[in-house]
Write a protein that holds these residues in place. Structure first.
Motif, short mmCIF file in Angstrom:
data_model
loop_
_atom_site.label_atom_id
_atom_site.label_comp_id
_atom_site.label_asym_id
_atom_site.label_seq_id
_atom_site.Cartn_x
_atom_site.Cartn_y
_atom_site.Cartn_z
N ALA A 51 0.79 -1.31 -0.06
CA ALA A 51 -0.03 -0.03 0.08
C ALA A 51 0.84 1.37 -0.09
O ALA A 51 0.60 2.28 -0.77
N THR A 52 1.98 1.27 0.47
CA THR A 52 2.88 2.53 0.70
C THR A 52 3.53 2.68 -0.88
O THR A 52 3.39 3.97 -1.02
N THR A 53 3.65 1.77 -1.37
CA THR A 53 4.43 2.04 -2.85
C THR A 53 3.24 2.56 -3.83
O THR A 53 3.62 3.66 -4.55
N VAL A 54 2.08 2.14 -3.32
CA VAL A 54 1.01 2.55 -4.23
C VAL A 54 0.53 3.88 -3.89
O VAL A 54 0.54 4.94 -4.89
N ILE A 55 0.60 4.19 -2.63
CA ILE A 55 0.38 5.79 -2.25
C ILE A 55 1.57 6.63 -2.65
O ILE A 55 1.30 7.66 -3.09
N THR A 56 2.63 6.09 -2.67
CA THR A 56 3.94 6.95 -3.02
C THR A 56 3.78 7.28 -4.55
O THR A 56 3.90 8.34 -5.03
#
Length: 82
Positions: free
Chosen positions: A3-8
């Motif tokens: 999720a962190t990669t997508v949000i970033t």
């Protein structure tokens, strides 16, 4: 993909898009949009300004929201135990 990669990724795309929109928008003239003929894409100056304002505000809210989520570290925190 976390999720962190997508949000970033959304955060970076919104930052680049926001930068481009701010450079295209100029209330006193054509801004940088006049260089590439972007002003002729719209039927009138008023609709061009309205469209740029809406898109700028949408990307601003998206960028600020993603900034709060990423800086809060809420995505990396372990789930609370009961």
């Amino acid at each position: 993909m976390s999720a962190t990669t997508v949000i970033t990724a959304i955060w970076v795309i919104s930052a680049v898009g926001l930068t481009a929109l701010v450079l295209l928008h100029s209330p006193k003239g054509d801004g940088l949009g006049g260089l590439g003929g972007q002003a002729q894409l719209f039927t009138s100056t008023k609709s061009a300004e309205t469209t740029l304002n809406r898109a700028t505000w949408i990307l601003t809210v998206l960028f600020m929201g993603m900034t709060v989520i990423l800086s809060g570290g809420w995505l990396d925190a372990p789930p609370p135990t009961l």
